[in-house]
Design an enzyme around this catalytic site. Structure first.
Site, short mmCIF file in Angstrom:
data_model
loop_
_atom_site.label_atom_id
_atom_site.label_comp_id
_atom_site.label_asym_id
_atom_site.label_seq_id
_atom_site.Cartn_x
_atom_site.Cartn_y
_atom_site.Cartn_z
N LYS A 218 0.84 -1.21 0.00
CA LYS A 218 0.00 0.00 0.00
C LYS A 218 0.88 1.26 0.00
CE LYS A 218 -3.25 2.96 0.63
NZ LYS A 218 -4.40 3.30 -0.16
N CYS A 272 -3.97 10.74 2.19
CA CYS A 272 -3.11 9.56 2.05
C CYS A 272 -1.74 9.83 1.44
CB CYS A 272 -3.85 8.50 1.24
SG CYS A 272 -5.32 7.91 2.07
#
Ligand SMILES: NC(=O)c1ccc[n+]([C@@H]2O[C@H](COP(=O)([O-])OP(=O)(O)OC[C@H]3O[C@@H](n4cnc5c(N)ncnc54)[C@H](O)[C@@H]3O)[C@@H](O)[C@H]2O)c1
Length: 421
Positions: A218, A272
């Protein structure tokens, strides 16, 4: 009916809770924000996301979703609270630690805990350690439960997996079901249990790996995007030097079958990409030189845009500056880590002129701007005739097809290449 406890009812947790409640699960959603819990229990989501209002309303009305301040015993616990970085770009896992402390008293043998939050490498192992400390009566290890010397370990075993969320705001509900998922079990059986859970409502691929690989996958995804945008931003400086149009350059380069350069812009925003690469840089500083350089290039971009605006504004006595867009990306009112907001704030603080803000996705200006003078929220029709400078900061659909005659005789800075001819 299987009971699911979702901890953290924000952009990730609430859509997931709503989706599960509409797919045959009994969902107990937990948030430590009293207002959020009350709003959800009244049937209204507290965030804007396509299709979410009807999903939450239906789930609350049929009793399959309840929001609360505290967890309850359940079969599966899903952690969707934020991970943060400090001002010095160090990881801050306090919300995750609090969430684990809150579920620990409710864990029973056979439970599955899934961490969806993006985290530094090694966090899932840390969580296993915290749980083992808090619940010495349960068995949670990277290794399968031994037959001996811990009699009964298998019956007392609980399971833990990291399954990083990869959805795109604006199409979260679709992507929750359709995206491929990386599932990193703390041990093989945990991974398999998590896969069996997601199989019940996900049509995308379910790819098993270990927890560390899932964590870094990720982080690598978001670092890839950050590095690619930094390349585009760097190309825009190089193009300026040679008098070349960067948008045309990238369009032409991307006609190569194996090239896909992202677009330059006013900087990178959102919760993010501005945070996740720092988790790698912190843990492997000597090995992550490109990732750090990309973060710095993209972070400095707001200073570059602000400097360009100041230079152009200096040609006017009392310039009126229309700023189009405040959010961190197109077609949303989400201001988290927004470079557009940072640029506007900097320019207002430096009293560069009078500011007219056009943000069709907000009803009022955020508090950080209302405290400042010389700023008004207006619509496009009001802003353009009055403006000396027009700064396009966000490529909202509402700005795509404006009448270019309205920009005649104005200084235009288009940070997104939206109006390139
Ligand atoms: N937003 C995205 O687009 C996105 C995409 C992929 C992954 N993620 C990951 O998911 C994480 C969560 O993101 P988000 O956008 O949903 O955040 P968010 O801020 O929208 O929501 C998090 C919620 O958790 C609540 N919370 C915090 N601590 C809590 C606790 N101890 N107990 C109960 N509730 C608690 C907060 O009040 C908040 O409502 C991010 O940190 C990121 O790592 C987010």
């Amino acid at each position: 009916m299987e009971k699911i406890c979702v901890i953290g009812l924000g952009y990730i947790g609430l859509p997931l809770a709503g989706l599960l409640a509409n797919n045959g699960f009994n969902v107990h959603g937990v948030d430590n924000n009293v207002k959020i819990v009350a709003t959800i229990n009244n049937g209204g989501p507290h965030i804007q996301e396509s299709g979410l209002d009807i999903l939450v309303k239906t789930a609350i009305q049929n009793g399959h979703l309840v929001a609360a301040l505290q967890p309850v015993p359940a079969d599966v616990f899903i952690i969707a609270v934020p991970s943060l970085i400090t001002e010095k770009h160090l990881p801050d896992l306090k919300h995750i630690q609090e969430a684990i402390h809150s579920i620990a008293p409710h864990l029973t043998p056979g439970n599955l805990i899934i961490l969806e939050t993006t985290v530094p490498v090694g966090t899932t192992e840390k969580i296993a350690g915290w749980i083992s400390e808090l619940r010495r009566d349960l068995y949670l290890s990277q290794l399968p439960a031994p037959a001996a010397p811990l009699p009964g370990a298998t019956e007392k075993q609980i399971f833990l997996a990291h399954c990083p969320e990869r959805v795109l705001p604006g199409q979260i509900l679709k992507e929750l079901m359709e995206n491929d998922r990386i599932i990193g079990g703390i041990n093989q059986l945990s991974g398999e249990k998590a896969r069996a859970f997601y199989q019940k409502f996900v049509s995308g691929g379910l790819l098993l790996t270990d927890a560390r690989t899932a964590e870094l996958t990720k982080l690598a995804e978001n670092s890839f995007r950050d590095v690619n945008i930094a390349l585009a931003n760097e190309l825009s400086y190089i193009c300026d030097k040679f008098g070349i149009n960067v948008w045309e350059l990238i369009k032409l380069a991307n006609r190569h079958p194996r090239v896909n350069i992202h677009q330059p812009g006013p900087g990178v925003g959102g919760h993010c990409i501005t945070k996740d690469p720092w988790f790698i840089i912190d843990a492997a500083p000597d090995e992550s030189k490109i990732i750090r350089a990309a973060r710095e290039i993209n972070d400095n971009r707001t200073n570059y845009v602000a400097a360009r605006v100041k230079e152009k504004a200096a040609c006017f006595k009392n310039p009126v500056i229309a700023c189009l867009g405040l959010s961190y990306k197109a077609n949303t009112g989400d201001l988290r880590e927004s470079p557009a907001l940072r640029i506007v704030q900097q320019l207002i603080q430096e009293t560069v002129g009078q500011f007219l803000i056009v943000e069709p996705h907000l009803k009022t200006l955020p508090e950080c701007l209302t405290q400042l003078n010389s700023v008004q929220l207006v619509n496009l029709q009001e802003a353009l005739p009055q403006a000396d400078l027009v700064i396009l900061l966000v490529n909202h659909n509402a700005f795509q097809n404006i009448d270019h005659k309205l920009l005649k005789n104005k200084v235009v800075i288009d940070t997104r290449g939206t109006w390139r001819q």
